[in-house]
Design an enzyme around this catalytic site. Structure first.
Site, short mmCIF file in Angstrom:
data_model
loop_
_atom_site.label_atom_id
_atom_site.label_comp_id
_atom_site.label_asym_id
_atom_site.label_seq_id
_atom_site.Cartn_x
_atom_site.Cartn_y
_atom_site.Cartn_z
N GLN A 93 39.79 43.03 28.77
CA GLN A 93 40.38 43.56 29.79
C GLN A 93 41.14 44.71 29.68
OE1 GLN A 93 40.16 41.78 32.92
NE2 GLN A 93 40.98 43.70 33.50
N ASP A 133 30.14 43.42 30.92
CA ASP A 133 30.89 44.45 31.56
C ASP A 133 29.89 45.79 31.70
OD1 ASP A 133 33.29 43.88 32.90
OD2 ASP A 133 34.72 44.18 31.17
N LYS A 161 39.28 35.53 36.46
CA LYS A 161 37.83 35.43 35.70
C LYS A 161 37.74 33.98 35.14
CE LYS A 161 37.71 40.20 35.45
NZ LYS A 161 37.94 41.60 34.48
#
Ligand code: NAP
Length: 308
Positions: free
Chosen positions: A97, A120, A53
């Protein structure tokens, strides 16, 4: 019939070029979109995801900050970190994460992320926006699936779509996106009766289950579009021999790499029966990070460009 292979890298590269233009425009206005990636603990899979990422941010010229915290972190410590990031003006997107260590209350952490920075799309405000068909952040993998369908010009309106899997991350949001595009959507799960018969009704079949080659030929209507979201790793020769009709190629991969990445769909069946098929690897998985970049750029525009 031989299915058309929907190549994830082609769509990823197209989106990358479009995003580069958007970043150039933002930079002209003095705005560099920024992503904070929070990594808690030392899970090797999570480390690779976060590294990829950060690399994707670099490739697009975005600002990124990788924040590593110990596996012993408490919920309170992580809440404080998220709160700091919420107030950090250089940061437009916050990515925590997953999975977090077991002592951490994951739901509280995700709820603490400012919905305007929730790239997200996991915060209930964004889940609500998605259900209501309002602007917000859409989870990255479902957003990538829609890009593949639209860019391949697969008809969605009026089509029968069947989604196998009802997770918050993939199954539910992709079902909602297909519904907004006017598909007639059925969501299946582990208690669905006569799953192959339901799946065979699908013009668009999405498999997000987490079971290698679970969707075999008897699930697929001839000519259907099959989207394979699964990412399963096989490491035994016996398993490979059991799941593939012709195991030559996967066995060679197993020998070379020590594992084989396999989707939730039996790929030889899909190639023979489907009209179009996203392979694993090389399909949906390649879109997820670029959609995170897209969400981060959108967050920067929404937060910082007054006219946006
Ligand atoms: P998940 O949270 O474990 O959900 C799996 C879903 O599959 C559940 O809804 C479950 O039903 C259903 N299911 C399990 N066994 C079934 C069966 N025998 N028959 C019918 N349905 C069954 O998984 P997820 O997070 O959605 O991920 C699914 C797959 O996609 C995994 O392989 C994951 O690695 C992959 N994935 C890929 C990406 C990417 O490409 N970037 C991103 C996310 C996930 P119940 O609800 O009834 O238990």
């Amino acid at each position: 019939m031989t299915a058309t292979i929907l190549n994830g890298s082609k769509f990823r590269d197209e989106i990358q070029s479009e995003l580069l233009l958007q970043v150039t425009d933002l930079k002209r206005e003095g705005i560099t979109p920024g992503l904070a990636a929070v990594l808690v603990g030392e899970d090797p899979g999570s480390q690779i995801y976060v590294r990829n990422k950060v690399k994707a941010c670099e490739a697009l010229g975005l600002f990124s900050e990788k924040i590593v915290r110990s596996k012993d972190s408490t919920t309170e410590e992580l809440l404080e970190l998220v709160n700091d990031l919420n107030h950090n003006d250089k940061i437009d997107g916050i990515l925590v994460q997953l999975p977090l260590p077991p002592q951490v209350d994951t739901k509280r952490i995700l709820m603490a992320v400012d919905p305007a920075k929730d790239v997200d799309g996991f915060h209930p405000v964004n889940v609500g926006n998605l259900v209501a068909g309002r602007a917000g952040f859409v989870p990255c993998t479902p957003a990538g699936i829609m890009e593949i369908l639209k860019r391949s010009k697969i008809p969605i309106k009026g089509e029968r779509a069947v989604v196998i899997g009802r997770s918050d991350i993939v199954g539910k949001p992709v079902a909602m996106l297909l519904l907004h595009e006017h598909a007639t959507v059925t969501i299946c799960h582990s208690r669905t009766r006569d799953l192959p018969a339901v799946a065979r009704e699908a013009d668009i079949l999405v498999a997000a289950i987490g079971k290698p080659t679970f969707v075999t030929g008897d699930f697929i209507k001839p000519g259907a579009t099959v989207i394979d979201v699964g990412m399963n790793r096989l490491s035994s020769e016996e398993e490979v021999r059991k799941l593939f009709h012709d195991p030559t190629a996967p066995l060679a991969t197993l020998q070379r790499r020590g594992e084989v990445l396999v989707g939730d769909v039996q790929p030889e069946d899909a190639r023979a029966i489907a009209g179009a098929f996203t392979p694993v690897p090389g399909g949906v998985g390649l879109l997820t990070i670029i959609m995170l970049m897209s969400n981060t750029i959108k967050a920067a525009r929404t937060r910082r460009v007054v006219s946006a």
